[in-house]
Scaffold this active site. Structure first.
Site, mmCIF file in Angstrom:
data_model
loop_
_atom_site.group_PDB
_atom_site.id
_atom_site.type_symbol
_atom_site.label_atom_id
_atom_site.label_comp_id
_atom_site.label_asym_id
_atom_site.label_seq_id
_atom_site.Cartn_x
_atom_site.Cartn_y
_atom_site.Cartn_z
ATOM 1 N N GLU A 128 15.401 2.497 20.643
ATOM 2 C CA GLU A 128 16.325 1.546 20.000
ATOM 3 C C GLU A 128 15.644 0.189 19.831
ATOM 4 O OE1 GLU A 128 18.804 1.948 18.137
ATOM 5 O OE2 GLU A 128 20.611 2.110 19.341
ATOM 6 N N THR A 181 20.003 -3.664 11.364
ATOM 7 C CA THR A 181 20.553 -4.197 12.616
ATOM 8 C C THR A 181 19.873 -5.507 12.984
ATOM 9 O OG1 THR A 181 21.101 -1.991 13.391
ATOM 10 C CG2 THR A 181 20.926 -3.675 15.064
HETATM 11 N N1 HSE Z 1 25.688 -3.544 19.419
HETATM 12 C C1 HSE Z 1 24.713 -3.458 18.383
HETATM 13 C C2 HSE Z 1 24.946 -4.571 17.379
HETATM 14 C C3 HSE Z 1 24.831 -2.128 17.727
HETATM 15 O O1 HSE Z 1 26.104 -4.817 17.052
HETATM 16 O O2 HSE Z 1 23.997 -5.210 16.956
HETATM 17 C C4 HSE Z 1 23.859 -1.925 16.624
HETATM 18 O O3 HSE Z 1 23.544 -0.586 16.497
#
Ligand code: HSE
Length: 306
Positions: A128, A181
């Site tokens: 990740e 992201t």
């Molecule tokens: N919690 C993370 C975000 C999830 O909101 O950036 C992204 O996959």
């Protein structure tokens, strides 16, 4: 066992008031992966179907996670990976989390399960990290543990499994626009106001209590995001309309799935979920943006062997 095929579910993370700590998996939307033992040590990716992703083992989330596991396990053989990608990267429903989860779960099974789910979460977080520049676990933990899952702490890693309500369905619309992201995190403020933080803590507490007491009314009052949604929703066309119309039609709540662009709504019962899907469809049908919708029960299972 020398070969395994696994299914790893798509996940909704954040879930409104649980930024970076809360998530749940979908029942039937997800990726598949085949992992096979090889005489050669190390990892090789031999096939990727579905989306254009790197074969370079240092750039693919699945192999980076797998290598983190092998660094500790040190087997005297290796593994080849075939990726059957169904979750579009950058969709906001845990595409990288599913890749990271599948490989570590599959290798752990082939090794005879030397690691527990918490340790697998730590390995998967390395994958990740390369996809989003952040080691959050709110997609990986639900994909590994199943059901509503809370990442209580990252260091040391602590994961809590929360109850999942029996009639709870999720509706997702995935507009086919790309929001990375890393970009979606980049627009977030580094500081938040004390009053917003207080509201968020109160709603998160409300949500957890609602899940434990099967209280749909409290869930509805608690499914709110005071910290992140107002910034990220600007990147998502029709977000305000999706939210207001779905809630007016009876949705328990509506917010951004992960870092977007997908938007989710929770509904009590399948029929309500289907009604909300129709509303989502009609809103986006007015636009030139392609989109996909999903209706799913919240799965109490995570990644599984097929
Ligand atoms: N919690 C993370 C975000 C999830 O909101 O950036 C992204 O996959």
């Amino acid at each position: 066992m020398d070969e395994i095929r696994v299914f790893s579910p798509a996940t909704v993370s954040n879930v409104a008031c649980g930024f970076d700590i809360l998530g749940f998996p979908l029942e039937s939307v997800g990726d598949e992966m085949v992992v096979r033992k090889t005489k050669e040590k190390g990892i090789v990716i031999t096939k990727i179907e579905g989306f254009d992703l790197p074969f370079d083992i240092n750039k693919n989330v699945a192999s980076v996670s797998a290598m983190a596991l092998l660094d500790v396990a040190k087997p005297d053989f290796g593994f080849e990976i075939e990726i059957y990608k169904k979750i579009k990267p950058g969709s906001g429903i845990g595409s990288s989390g599913a890749s990271a989860t599948s490989s570590v779960y599959a290798i752990n099974e082939l090794l005879g399960r030397p690691f527990n789910k918490l340790q697998l979460t730590e390995f998967a977080m390395k994958g990740e990290l390369i996809s989003s520049n952040s080691e959050h676990a709110d997609n990986i933990a639900p994909a590994l543990f199943g059901g509503f899952t809370m990442v209580k702490s990252l260091n040391p890693l602590e994961v809590l499994q929360l109850p999942t309500l029996k009639d709870l369905f999720v509706v997702i619309i995935h507009p086919q626009i790309e929001i990375k992201t890393s970009e979606s995190r980049g627009i977030l403020p580094k500081m938040v106001s004390l009053s917003d933080a207080t509201k968020q803590i109160s709603d998160l507490g409300g949500l957890v209590h609602a899940l434990h007491t099967s209280d749909y009314e409290l869930l509805k009052k608690s499914l709110k995001d005071h910290l992140v949604e107002k910034h990220r929703s600007k990147l998502i066309p029709y977000f305000d309309e999706l939210k207001s119309k779905s809630i007016a039609a009876g949705a328990i709540g509506c917010s951004i799935s992960g870092s977007g662009p997908s938007v989710f709504a929770l509904a009590k019962g399948k029929q309500m979920a289907i009604n909300i899907e129709l509303i989502f469809n009609s809103i986006f049908s007015k636009s030139n943006i392609d989109f996909t919708t999903y209706v799913s029960k919240i799965s109490s299972d995570g990644v599984t062997t097929i």
